[in-house]
Design a protein around this motif. Structure first.
Motif, PDB file in Angstrom:
ATOM      1  N   LEU A   4       0.840  -1.210   0.000  1.00  0.00           N
ATOM      2  CA  LEU A   4       0.000   0.000   0.000  1.00  0.00           C
ATOM      3  C   LEU A   4       0.872   1.256   0.000  1.00  0.00           C
ATOM      4  N   VAL A   5       1.886   1.268   0.859  1.00  0.00           N
ATOM      5  CA  VAL A   5       2.787   2.427   0.915  1.00  0.00           C
ATOM      6  C   VAL A   5       3.533   2.572  -0.408  1.00  0.00           C
ATOM      7  N   GLY A   6       4.081   1.444  -0.888  1.00  0.00           N
ATOM      8  CA  GLY A   6       4.826   1.488  -2.145  1.00  0.00           C
ATOM      9  C   GLY A   6       3.976   2.057  -3.270  1.00  0.00           C
ATOM     10  N   MET A   7       2.710   1.641  -3.320  1.00  0.00           N
ATOM     11  CA  MET A   7       1.831   2.144  -4.386  1.00  0.00           C
ATOM     12  C   MET A   7       1.598   3.636  -4.212  1.00  0.00           C
ATOM     13  N   TYR A   8       1.516   4.111  -2.957  1.00  0.00           N
ATOM     14  CA  TYR A   8       1.339   5.560  -2.773  1.00  0.00           C
ATOM     15  C   TYR A   8       2.573   6.302  -3.281  1.00  0.00           C
ATOM     16  N   PHE A   9       3.741   5.776  -2.921  1.00  0.00           N
ATOM     17  CA  PHE A   9       4.979   6.378  -3.442  1.00  0.00           C
ATOM     18  C   PHE A   9       4.919   6.445  -4.962  1.00  0.00           C
ATOM     19  N   GLU A  10       4.444   5.355  -5.584  1.00  0.00           N
ATOM     20  CA  GLU A  10       4.409   5.335  -7.051  1.00  0.00           C
ATOM     21  C   GLU A  10       3.543   6.470  -7.571  1.00  0.00           C
ATOM     22  N   ARG A  11       2.373   6.653  -6.924  1.00  0.00           N
ATOM     23  CA  ARG A  11       1.477   7.733  -7.379  1.00  0.00           C
ATOM     24  C   ARG A  11       2.176   9.077  -7.296  1.00  0.00           C
ATOM     25  N   ILE A  12       2.841   9.306  -6.133  1.00  0.00           N
ATOM     26  CA  ILE A  12       3.538  10.586  -5.940  1.00  0.00           C
ATOM     27  C   ILE A  12       4.605  10.766  -7.015  1.00  0.00           C
ATOM     28  N   LEU A  13       5.357   9.690  -7.264  1.00  0.00           N
ATOM     29  CA  LEU A  13       6.466   9.801  -8.219  1.00  0.00           C
ATOM     30  C   LEU A  13       5.933  10.086  -9.614  1.00  0.00           C
ATOM     31  N   ILE A  14       4.846   9.414  -9.987  1.00  0.00           N
ATOM     32  CA  ILE A  14       4.282   9.645 -11.319  1.00  0.00           C
ATOM     33  C   ILE A  14       3.999  11.130 -11.494  1.00  0.00           C
ATOM     34  N   LEU A  15       3.472  11.759 -10.438  1.00  0.00           N
ATOM     35  CA  LEU A  15       3.164  13.193 -10.519  1.00  0.00           C
ATOM     36  C   LEU A  15       4.438  14.028 -10.506  1.00  0.00           C
ATOM     37  N   CYS A  16       5.264  13.800  -9.472  1.00  0.00           N
ATOM     38  CA  CYS A  16       6.345  14.756  -9.196  1.00  0.00           C
ATOM     39  C   CYS A  16       7.523  14.609 -10.143  1.00  0.00           C
ATOM     40  N   ASN A  17       7.893  13.374 -10.488  1.00  0.00           N
ATOM     41  CA  ASN A  17       9.013  13.242 -11.426  1.00  0.00           C
ATOM     42  C   ASN A  17       8.747  14.058 -12.678  1.00  0.00           C
ATOM     43  N   THR A  18       7.575  13.831 -13.266  1.00  0.00           N
ATOM     44  CA  THR A  18       7.293  14.485 -14.542  1.00  0.00           C
ATOM     45  C   THR A  18       7.149  15.992 -14.384  1.00  0.00           C
ATOM     46  N   LEU A  19       6.361  16.400 -13.383  1.00  0.00           N
ATOM     47  CA  LEU A  19       6.074  17.833 -13.283  1.00  0.00           C
ATOM     48  C   LEU A  19       7.282  18.605 -12.760  1.00  0.00           C
ATOM     49  N   SER A  20       8.132  17.956 -11.956  1.00  0.00           N
ATOM     50  CA  SER A  20       9.285  18.684 -11.414  1.00  0.00           C
ATOM     51  C   SER A  20      10.314  18.974 -12.484  1.00  0.00           C
ATOM     52  N   ILE A  21      10.550  18.026 -13.373  1.00  0.00           N
ATOM     53  CA  ILE A  21      11.550  18.269 -14.426  1.00  0.00           C
ATOM     54  C   ILE A  21      10.900  18.053 -15.791  1.00  0.00           C
ATOM     55  N   GLY A  22      10.141  19.043 -16.204  1.00  0.00           N
ATOM     56  CA  GLY A  22       9.485  18.984 -17.510  1.00  0.00           C
ATOM     57  C   GLY A  22      10.458  19.343 -18.619  1.00  0.00           C
ATOM     58  N   TYR A  23       9.915  19.913 -19.689  1.00  0.00           N
ATOM     59  CA  TYR A  23      10.738  20.242 -20.852  1.00  0.00           C
ATOM     60  C   TYR A  23      11.643  21.442 -20.605  1.00  0.00           C
ATOM     61  N   GLU A  24      11.187  22.368 -19.743  1.00  0.00           N
ATOM     62  CA  GLU A  24      11.879  23.649 -19.604  1.00  0.00           C
ATOM     63  C   GLU A  24      12.695  23.674 -18.319  1.00  0.00           C
ATOM     64  N   PRO A  25      14.008  23.465 -18.407  1.00  0.00           N
ATOM     65  CA  PRO A  25      14.824  23.463 -17.179  1.00  0.00           C
ATOM     66  C   PRO A  25      14.611  24.713 -16.335  1.00  0.00           C
ATOM     67  N   ALA A  26      14.303  25.835 -16.975  1.00  0.00           N
ATOM     68  CA  ALA A  26      14.122  27.061 -16.197  1.00  0.00           C
ATOM     69  C   ALA A  26      12.937  26.935 -15.250  1.00  0.00           C
ATOM     70  N   ALA A  27      12.001  26.043 -15.591  1.00  0.00           N
ATOM     71  CA  ALA A  27      10.784  25.932 -14.780  1.00  0.00           C
ATOM     72  C   ALA A  27      10.856  24.768 -13.797  1.00  0.00           C
ATOM     73  N   TRP A  28      12.017  24.109 -13.734  1.00  0.00           N
ATOM     74  CA  TRP A  28      12.117  22.955 -12.842  1.00  0.00           C
ATOM     75  C   TRP A  28      11.928  23.375 -11.387  1.00  0.00           C
ATOM     76  N   THR A  29      11.040  22.670 -10.695  1.00  0.00           N
ATOM     77  CA  THR A  29      10.748  22.994  -9.301  1.00  0.00           C
ATOM     78  C   THR A  29      10.473  21.697  -8.560  1.00  0.00           C
ATOM     79  N   LEU A  30      10.929  21.617  -7.322  1.00  0.00           N
ATOM     80  CA  LEU A  30      10.676  20.422  -6.529  1.00  0.00           C
ATOM     81  C   LEU A  30       9.364  20.564  -5.772  1.00  0.00           C
ATOM     82  N   TYR A  31       8.831  19.425  -5.356  1.00  0.00           N
ATOM     83  CA  TYR A  31       7.554  19.419  -4.633  1.00  0.00           C
ATOM     84  C   TYR A  31       7.789  19.015  -3.189  1.00  0.00           C
ATOM     85  N   VAL A  32       7.277  19.801  -2.263  1.00  0.00           N
ATOM     86  CA  VAL A  32       7.370  19.471  -0.837  1.00  0.00           C
ATOM     87  C   VAL A  32       5.978  19.578  -0.228  1.00  0.00           C
TER      88      VAL A  32
END
Lengths: 447, 921, 171
Positions: A375-403
């Motif tokens: 259950l925990v692992g699957m939650y991590f997966e959900r978070i990663l699916i969101l944050c990996n992609t949105l944190s480092i999109g196409y535009e390095p200038a817009a890269w932002t981490l999620y906390v």
């Protein structure tokens, strides 16, 4: 020893015993102190979550960790996670019915109940996460002064219909299975008021051959519809991401990958519930180690599939050598979210491998640990699916981490509280194991 | 606020009353000035309600005037644009002109005279002041101002001094030009100002000079430089040798990072090659030697087309030698008599004043629009000396350090509230027209002098200015006001012989660790610190907002074992570190203008970060812009320094985001991609198709467009905590990228994609596409799913996570006045709503209405960012019209679309950056 | 005078035996009740209901109607350019109807079931028979109608089949 006997202790080979064992703990039986403590605790947690949600409504999504790049955070992860759990109940019930699995009889009822609760909770988040939640109904098609209809091209609208259909469908499926048992409760000695209520919901069920025939036909028919429906629902959740332009999201593997993941987390939750229920309601005779063993095997299979899915993703990145994909891969394994990545691999892929050993498949502590791990692992997966992609999109200038913020965590905890308290209440008014199906099993076992 | 620190409770209540009154007044709307003001564009239907009228006026930076156009709606100035007639504006603006409009409505402004006994009134102030001056013929009285170029004000001061011979006028500007002036004196025997004609320079050699950086000349210099870069034929080449990365350095073709002490050696090497004779042992690090060799190679055969510029950070001898080199090369450089008539040194006059005050020779000190308490070198002991002045008074717009230190402080009117005039850096004079009556009961500079010179006549500012320009008949006066800029007032170049050859002493290789102190690119000398827009505008080099960090080279950082945001201590100060690629080893850099201790909540406490570090404290008693040797010691602390961009390096394929070409090189043709869904609806043929092309080669990262967009589109400032959370609201961001082939700036507004990924994913159809190709966002339809931004590859959409429009960054001050600046044509967005660049749709619609009303053909509208851009890097227009500028630029070989491979078909596209680095790089 | 012979069984086998005997002796079975579905061969069976087909039709119909509605809203009621996509983007318009179709099928099926099984009759003469009460829990109940005179044989038949309890009701 017949196949049926594997799933039922001789003490339960008598119809009356079954009825008493299952219907006994219901309203007429004593709730017990542990039940009350559990209920109060879970209600407390749910209340805190409700307050956190209220705070977000009062001040806005700024209370969460979301930012200009990572516009989706915990609320969407919660949504995907819960809908995933909700996915399993109906699927399990339907699939095992179609494949005539005897051990289904003991677990399908509470699995379906789990589905309904989980999907209802999941359904809250598309509303909670909105910037202007009070206008959520604009997603529904209704004649309005703006003469506008929903954007049918939007995956969020697909979601809207998927969740709606799935929830109501599961409700009907659940209720259909419940009818004969409600009749039992109606006819049994017990508190008058409750027997009236059950009686009303039993809709005048008698148990004549004609009724049984129609009942079974509809159940099978719905099982046939349910299986593709469940898959489609989670595929659509997958499409929320896959039907986009973002790196790491636009992947054709997403829909199946989400379905497996959902089935996976759902089964983990079923296993957890089975452990709790058999212990709490003293149903060890009906929910036997053999059941747990079967669930464990399911987890093992799904976990291995997850490992394959991840592996293929990583390998294809390495193999194609696309700079973007490689950067993405490096980020997930060495970036700030690497911890989550390893946690996900541990929980989703490695822990289930313990179940290669029959002994561990039957050890309660191991089962609990692995189920929670998944259950925990699957939650991590959900978070990663969101944050990996949105944190480092196409535009390095817009890269932002999620906390995430404390509010994020409280809302998540609140949903767990809501789920548990709802389940506790349910366990008092409806039989969590289908009696008539157990009787069938008993008859077979006795023969 | 004035006397919140005052024990007197009555006074405190008084303050609150006045605050309320002030807020109410400005809310009630602005009343027009008494004397008639004249719009720059005559319009027959006059002041129709809701109509935007444009007035020519002038704003000053460091005392120099830059022509501007004020956009006024219903008596409220809401936006400032450039003035095409003014040579220091050329129709465009810089950051400081754009932010000025917010100052006008800033709730931090002084609202009433405040004396030793708390809140006072103008009569009380006069009673306290006039007798002391009138009695003593002004004996012992000193008027301290910044640089004054206003003919009217200079005349007024002179008139006052005729009546009060004792009155001294001391002039000290924070960002001084002492080194330049002294250099000219050494070279030509008299103070002169150098006016380079950058448009004429094939080779531009910048030694610690930053003409593309902030300053009164930024617009003119940048435009000339960009125009030269655009010229066909021999490509221009810009050489930069500097201690720390600047905008010029980022735009340079060949740059070398060099310790400030070694810049002189570089110039010596160049001069030596030009026959200056024995230059002594001017040793240079190898990369610098290579750089010099390449400069000398390029200098051959381009006699008269090379300019060498030296920055204010270098000593006078280096400036003098540069003058000699320029004369020797017959450089396209004019020398003019200083526009600032006061030829004394800024720091030196401050030192003198401080001595007099300390010695008790100053009985009355009147500070007019200056903040010596912030910028005077600490060694001069100005603060202590001020305590010995019996009567001190500061006329200031904000309760700044000086205003809080003097016995009296009195509100000074904003430029947009007063009549006046000013000269530009080249001497061109222009008029200051008031747009509104003083919102906070302030006096104009001229009226302030009237108060000192009580005996003098009081014809009023309007008449004084009019008399100053002998506009006897109304027609002439109207002409002047319409034009704003007064023709033929630019200073004539003086005829000069050869410059005296001055040889600075070469400095040894191993130079000690020093801190260079450039002006802040966003706050200038600190007067921007009260301005929320300026504070939230990212630094062009570090992209940091709401404060400045100490810039270190990666090498030094490694040596000290510090990382970004680690705090280091030096010379009694502390500052967080920002590691900057391109910073020279052995030199740190800390922009001045931060670390304000007064001026209002925005200035003193940018959010959680505290006031920051006042780099002026590092100046030596003789001024200069390089600190004495310092030792940096890590304190072990860390502070959060919010930035809008963390990653500047583009490695591997990412470099395709910011293509850099050699001169004459063309972009590779994009491969076309098929789509399952087909090409979709084709727009109606008669509709214009709006598009924008941005020339990355021309962008100098000045951020004028960013703030112009903010002012035009009611984009709120959200404060450092929100930025720190990774949220920002700027509709237009200027990214800075570096990679193997070069680097530079990339302004990123909404791409207005033809196949917008954001549109079909919204469940409620908030983003829709207009017939003229705009990607519209319907705010009242948005429910805030944020799916559009999640699916935007360019991440140009902005979400109102909180009630930003109502955000109160002004502490306990009522932010109500700020709302008076809002553009009535643009919706103020609610919480939970997504917003984004609209190509200034309100301007497009206005143009359409104009066309409909007059029946004239549709005039191509000008977006706010385009209007602001000093180098005209932004072109906007109708793609459907094949002869439009936009259509023409789209055919340019340098043309490319951002992330073209995604098939979003952006309407905003780019011309690739050109770097003329030469082969031997 | 006709009478009603009622018998309860504890074991499915006995119940089945009784049903088949009753069939063999051409007794009229007026009612059968079991606590779980029991295969009774062709005796006491009613023709199977076309529930799957009804569900199928319901689902299809709803899906088609919904698609038509989507098509109308997207291309007729308020057509506009969204991201340059075709007005009639059938590929994605299909998704929502499929989901709703599944739900509609379930609803249709449920309705068919309720009608077919003569449900929602909360008051039914069968509920007045004491034995039927236990049929929902642990007894199998059979009701035969016969002429009062032969009541004895019928009861004997049922007892022989293994009824734990049997009685004759005359009216």
């Amino acid at each position: 020893m017949s196949d049926a006997a594997r799933w039922l202790l001789p003490s339960m080979h008598d119809h009356r015993a079954i009825t008493d064992a299952i219907a006994g703990p219901l309203v007429e039986g004593q709730a017990g102190r542990r039940w009350w403590i559990a209920l109060l605790a879970s209600l407390l947690v749910a209340g805190v979550g409700a307050i956190a949600t209220g705070i977000s409504f009062a001040y806005g999504p700024g209370m969460w960790g979301n930012n200009s790049a990572v516009v989706w955070g915990f609320p969407i992860a919660n949504y995907v996670w819960w809908i995933g759990i909700g996915n399993a109940g109906t699927l399990i019930s339907a699939l095992l019915l179609l494949t005539r699995q005897k051990w289904r009889n003991a677990i399908n009822r509470f699995a379906e109940a789990m589905t309904i609760l989980a999907v209802s909770i999941a359904g809250l988040f598309p509303i909670i996460h909105l910037g202007r939640p009070m206008y959520f109904y604009w997603m529904a098609p209704y004649p309005n002064t703006m003469d506008l209809w929903p954007q049918w091209r939007s995956a969020l609208v697909w979601d809207f219909w998927a969740i709606l259909s799935y929830l109501l469908f599961s409700l009907i499926f659940f209720y259909l299975g419940l009818i004969p048992d409600l009749a039992t409760l109606r006819d049994r000695k017990g508190p008058r008021r409750w027997r009236r209520i059950w009686g009303a919901f039993a809709l005048g069920w008698q148990g004549t051959p004609g009724q049984w025939r129609a009942h079974q036909r509809l159940q099978r028919t719905m099982a046939v519809i349910a299986t593709p429906l469940v898959c489609s629902v989670h595929s659509i959740v997958g499409l929320d991401f896959a039907a986009s332009l973002m790196p790491g999201w636009t992947e054709s593997i997403f829909p199946p990958y989400f379905v497996v993941g959902a089935y996976f987390s759902g089964f983990a939750m079923v296993l957890l519930l089975a452990l709790v229920i058999r212990h709490a309601l003293g149903l060890e005779a009906m929910i036997r180690t053999a059941h747990l063993d079967a669930c464990a095997k399911m987890l093992l299979a799904a976990g291995s599939v997850m490992l394959l899915a991840y592996g293929s993703e990583w390998l294809s990145a390495l193999w194609t050598g696309e700079a973007a994909d490689l950067r993405f891969l490096a980020f997930s394994f060495t970036g700030p979210y690497a911890g989550l990545t390893y946690g996900m691999i541990l929980g989703n892929c490695l822990l289930p491998q313990l179940f290669w050993s029959p002994a561990l498949r039957r050890s309660v502590p191991v089962l609990v640990i692995v189920a929670l791990g998944v259950l925990v692992g699957m939650y991590f997966e959900r978070i990663l699916i969101l944050c990996n992609t949105l944190s480092i999109g196409y535009e390095p200038a817009a890269w932002t981490l999620y906390v995430p913020t404390i509010v994020d965590f409280l809302i998540l905890a609140g949903t767990a509280g809501l789920f548990v308290s709802a389940f506790l209440l349910l366990s008092r008014v409806i039989p969590l194991v289908p009696m008539y199906e157990m009787r069938e099993l008993a008859e077979e076992a006795r023969a | 606020m004035p006397s919140l620190d005052d024990p007197d409770f009555v006074a405190r209540r008084e303050v609150l009353r006045l605050i309320a009154a002030g807020a109410a007044a400005s809310l009630a709307g602005c009343s027009r000035p008494d004397q008639p003001i004249v719009p720059a564009v005559a319009d027959e239907d006059g002041d129709r309600a809701g109509r935007t009228r444009r007035y020519a006026t002038t704003l000053t930076l460091a005392g120099y005037g830059r022509g501007a156009t004020a956009l006024v709606v219903d008596g409220r100035p809401i936006k400032l644009e450039g003035s095409a007639r003014h040579p220091a504006s050329l129709g465009t603006t810089d950051l400081f002109v754009e932010t000025a409009i917010l100052d006008l409505y800033d709730p931090q402004r002084l609202r009433a005279p405040v004396g030793p006994d708390g809140i006072g009134s103008w009569p009380m102030l006069e009673r306290a002041l006039v007798p002391r001056l009138a009695g003593s013929q002004g004996e012992g009285a000193v008027l301290l101002t910044g640089r004054v170029t206003s003919p009217s004000l200079l005349a007024r001061i002179a008139e006052a001094r005729r009546r009060m011979p004792g009155l001294r006028h001391v002039r000290a500007e924070a960002i001084d030009d002492d080194a330049e002036r002294e250099g000219a004196r050494l070279a030509f025997g008299r103070p002169l100002t150098m006016r380079p004609r950058l448009a004429g320079a094939d080779v531009l050699v910048l030694l610690d000079a930053d003409p593309l950086g902030p300053g009164p000349d930024q617009i003119a210099f940048a435009r000339a430089w960009a125009d030269r870069r655009r010229m066909p034929g021999k490509p221009q080449r810009t050489y930069v040798a500097e201690p720390s990365l600047t905008q010029s350095g980022i735009c340079a073709d060949r740059r070398v990072a060099l310790h400030p002490a070694l810049i002189g050696n570089v110039l010596l090497a160049i001069a030596g090659a030009l026959g200056a004779g024995a230059t002594g042992a001017a040793e240079l690090p190898p990369e610098a030697a290579l750089w010099v060799a390449s400069v000398l190679r390029d200098m051959r055969g381009v006699q008269g087309r090379v300019i060498v510029m030296v920055g204010r950070g270098q000593p006078a001898q280096v400036h003098a030698l540069a003058a000699w080199v320029n004369r020797r090369l017959a450089a396209p450089v004019d020398w003019i008599e200083p526009v600032d008539p006061d030829s004394s040194g800024h720091v030196e006059s401050l030192a003198g004043l401080a001595q007099d005050m300390a010695a008790g020779r100053v009985s009355t000190l009147v500070v007019l629009d200056a903040n010596p308490m912030l910028h005077t070198p600490p060694a001069l002991g100005f603060a202590d000396a001020l305590k010995r002045v019996p009567l001190s008074l500061s006329f200031a717009t904000f309760p700044d350090e000086t205003a809080m230190a003097t016995r009296w402080r009195a509100p000074l009117a904003h430029t947009l509230e007063s009549w006046g005039d000013a000269r530009g850096p080249d001497g061109t004079a222009s008029l200051v027209q008031p747009m509104v009556k003083p919102l906070f009961d302030g006096l104009s500079a001229l009226t302030a002098i009237d108060m000192l010179d009580a005996a003098g006549p009081r014809p009023g500012d309007h008449d004084r200015v009019r008399r100053q320009w002998q506009a006897t008949d109304d027609g002439r006066w109207r002409e002047l006001l319409v034009a704003g800029t007064i023709e033929g007032t630019a200073a004539r170049p003086v005829e000069l012989g050869d410059a005296r050859l001055v040889m600075p002493r070469p400095s040894p290789r191993a130079a000690p660790m020093v801190v260079t102190l450039p002006p802040s690119a966003t706050l200038w000398d600190g007067r921007g610190a009260t301005n929320a827009w300026a504070q939230e505008c990212p630094d062009p080099v570090t992209r940091q907002v709401w404060g400045a960090a100490l810039r270190l080279s990666p090498g030094d950082a490694r040596r000290l074992g510090v990382a970004d945001q680690d705090v280091v201590a030096f010379a009694g100060l502390t500052a967080p570190v920002k590691i900057v690629e391109g910073q020279a080893d052995g030199v740190a850099t800390l922009p001045v203008g931060h670390g304000r201790t007064a001026g209002g909540p925005i200035a003193t406490a940018p959010g959680t970060l505290g006031p920051g570090t006042n780099a002026f404290r590092l100046r030596g008693s003789r001024g200069g812009w390089v600190s004495r040797p310092v030792t940096l010691t890590p304190t072990g602390d860390r502070v959060h320094t919010p930035r809008n961009q963390d990653d500047f390096d583009l490695d591997g394929d990412a470099a395709s985001l910011y293509p850099v070409l050699r001169p004459g090189e063309a972009m590779p043709p994009p491969e076309s991609r098929a789509s399952l869904l087909g090409d979709g609806a084709t727009p109606p043929p008669q509709a214009p198709q709006w598009a924008m092309v941005i020339d990355a080669s021309a962008c100098i990262g000045c951020n004028a467009c960013v703030v112009a967009c903010q002012a035009e589109n009611n984009v709120p400032a959200i404060g450092p905590e929100q930025i720190g959370k990774g949220r920002d609201m700027h509709w237009l961001r200027v990214d800075r990228y570096e990679h193997a082939r070069g680097g530079g700036y990339q302004p990123v507004p909404c791409m207005q994609c033809e196949k917008a990924p954001c549109e079909p994913v919204c469940p409620v159809e908030a983003p829709v596409h207009s017939a003229d190709g705009l990607n519209l966002q319907v705010y009242n339809r948005c429910i805030g799913t944020r799916t559009c931004q999640a699916n935007c590859p360019y991440k140009v959409r902005r979400f109102n996570f909180l009630d930003y429009a109502g955000a109160d960054l002004w502490g306990d001050l009522d932010p109500a006045p700020v709302s008076a600046q809002r553009n009535p044509e643009v919706t103020v967005r609610a919480r939970g709503v997504m917003e984004k660049c609209t190509y200034c749709v309100q301007r497009i619609e206005a143009a359409k209405h104009e066309a409909d009303a007059t029946g004239a053909p549709l005039q191509t509208p000008v977006t706010a960012c385009q209007a602001a851009c000093p180098t005209r890097a932004i072109t906007f227009g109708n793609l459907a019209d094949p002869v439009s500028d936009v259509a023409r630029q789209r055919r340019d070989p340098r043309h490319y679309a951002l992330l073209e491979e995604l098939g979003t078909r952006p309407r905003t596209t780019y011309l690739a950056k050109i770097r003329n680095a030469g082969g031997e790089v | 005078m006709t009478a009603l012979a009622l018998a309860s069984f504890e074991r499915e086998a006995a119940f089945r035996a009784a049903v088949s005997r009753a069939g063999a002796e051409q007794r009229r079975i007026v009612g059968l009740w079991s606590p779980y579905p029991v295969e009774l061969g062709d005796i006491g069976e009613e023709p199977a209901a076309p529930i799957p087909w009804i569900a199928c039709l319901g689902g299809l119909g709803a899906a088609i109607l919904f698609y038509a509605f989507i098509w109308w809203t997207a291309t007729q009621a308020y057509p506009f350019d969204s991201g340059g996509r075709p007005l009639h983007s059938w590929q994605v318009f299909l998704i929502a109807p499929i989901e709703l179709g599944a739900l509609a099928a379930a609803v249709a099926g449920m309705i068919a079931f309720l009608i077919r099984a003569r449900m929602t009759r909360l008051h039914h003469p069968a509920f007045d028979i004491a034995e039927v009460e236990r049929a929902s829990s642990d007894h199998f109940v059979i009701a035969l109608s016969c002429d009062e005179t032969e009541g004895g044989d019928v009861l004997a038949l049922l007892t022989r089949a293994g009824a734990v309890h049997s009685r004759l009701v005359t009216r």
